[in-house]
Scaffold this motif. Structure first.
Motif, PDB file in Angstrom:
ATOM      1  N   TRP A  22       0.898   6.561  -3.695  1.00  0.00           N
ATOM      2  CA  TRP A  22       1.643   5.272  -4.200  1.00  0.00           C
ATOM      3  C   TRP A  22       2.934   5.424  -4.143  1.00  0.00           C
ATOM      4  CZ3 TRP A  22      -0.008   0.442  -4.129  1.00  0.00           C
ATOM      5  CH2 TRP A  22       0.706  -0.302  -5.042  1.00  0.00           C
ATOM      6  N   TYR A  25       4.195   5.035  -0.780  1.00  0.00           N
ATOM      7  CA  TYR A  25       4.081   3.796  -0.289  1.00  0.00           C
ATOM      8  C   TYR A  25       5.163   2.791  -0.835  1.00  0.00           C
ATOM      9  CZ  TYR A  25       2.468  -1.140  -0.370  1.00  0.00           C
ATOM     10  OH  TYR A  25       2.260  -2.328  -0.226  1.00  0.00           O
ATOM     11  N   VAL A  29       8.033   0.771   1.308  1.00  0.00           N
ATOM     12  CA  VAL A  29       8.094  -0.755   1.415  1.00  0.00           C
ATOM     13  C   VAL A  29       9.590  -1.033   0.883  1.00  0.00           C
ATOM     14  CG1 VAL A  29       7.361  -2.951   0.033  1.00  0.00           C
ATOM     15  CG2 VAL A  29       5.644  -1.354   1.036  1.00  0.00           C
ATOM     16  N   SER A  34       6.653  -3.262   6.603  1.00  0.00           N
ATOM     17  CA  SER A  34       5.670  -4.222   6.097  1.00  0.00           C
ATOM     18  C   SER A  34       4.616  -3.305   5.230  1.00  0.00           C
ATOM     19  CB  SER A  34       4.939  -4.790   7.310  1.00  0.00           C
ATOM     20  OG  SER A  34       4.273  -3.927   7.828  1.00  0.00           O
ATOM     21  N   ASN A  35       3.628  -4.197   4.496  1.00  0.00           N
ATOM     22  CA  ASN A  35       2.464  -3.467   3.829  1.00  0.00           C
ATOM     23  C   ASN A  35       1.718  -2.799   4.530  1.00  0.00           C
ATOM     24  OD1 ASN A  35       0.659  -3.334   1.416  1.00  0.00           O
ATOM     25  ND2 ASN A  35      -0.568  -4.749   2.711  1.00  0.00           N
ATOM     26  N   LYS A  36       1.282  -3.438   5.906  1.00  0.00           N
ATOM     27  CA  LYS A  36       0.298  -2.679   6.834  1.00  0.00           C
ATOM     28  C   LYS A  36       1.070  -1.527   7.392  1.00  0.00           C
ATOM     29  CE  LYS A  36      -1.862  -3.850  11.185  1.00  0.00           C
ATOM     30  NZ  LYS A  36      -2.112  -5.107  12.329  1.00  0.00           N
ATOM     31  N   CYS A  39       1.074   1.189   4.465  1.00  0.00           N
ATOM     32  CA  CYS A  39      -0.215   1.552   4.330  1.00  0.00           C
ATOM     33  C   CYS A  39      -0.824   2.623   5.444  1.00  0.00           C
ATOM     34  CB  CYS A  39      -1.307   0.417   4.088  1.00  0.00           C
ATOM     35  SG  CYS A  39      -1.110  -0.282   2.844  1.00  0.00           S
ATOM     36  N   LEU A  46      -5.405  -1.188   3.319  1.00  0.00           N
ATOM     37  CA  LEU A  46      -4.510  -2.499   3.164  1.00  0.00           C
ATOM     38  C   LEU A  46      -4.731  -2.841   1.747  1.00  0.00           C
ATOM     39  CD1 LEU A  46      -4.704  -3.884   6.685  1.00  0.00           C
ATOM     40  CD2 LEU A  46      -2.668  -3.055   5.718  1.00  0.00           C
ATOM     41  N   GLY A  49      -2.592  -1.268  -0.839  1.00  0.00           N
ATOM     42  CA  GLY A  49      -1.048  -1.487  -0.725  1.00  0.00           C
ATOM     43  C   GLY A  49      -1.157  -2.910  -1.221  1.00  0.00           C
TER      44      GLY A  49
END
Length: 49
Positions: A22, A25, A29, A34-36, A39, A46, A49
């Motif tokens: 986490w 991640y 970000v 991007s989130n995608k 992740c 996804l 995230g």
């Protein structure tokens, strides 16, 4: 980056491993990914995230 992507993405390795993922991640970000993409790199779902 000092984070390693897990080889076995299907099984969780406990709360500590997830908090490391986490944190990684969130760093990605904050760097503008991007989130995608974040992740995918970290190896989390996804929805997580």
């Amino acid at each position: 980056m000092d984070f390693e992507i897990r080889e076995d993405r299907e099984r969780s390795r406990g709360r500590r491993a997830l908090s490391r993922e986490w944190a990684a991640y969130l760093r990605l970000v904050q760097q503008g990914l991007s989130n995608k993409e974040a992740c995918r790199i970290v190896g989390i779902n996804l929805r997580t995230g």
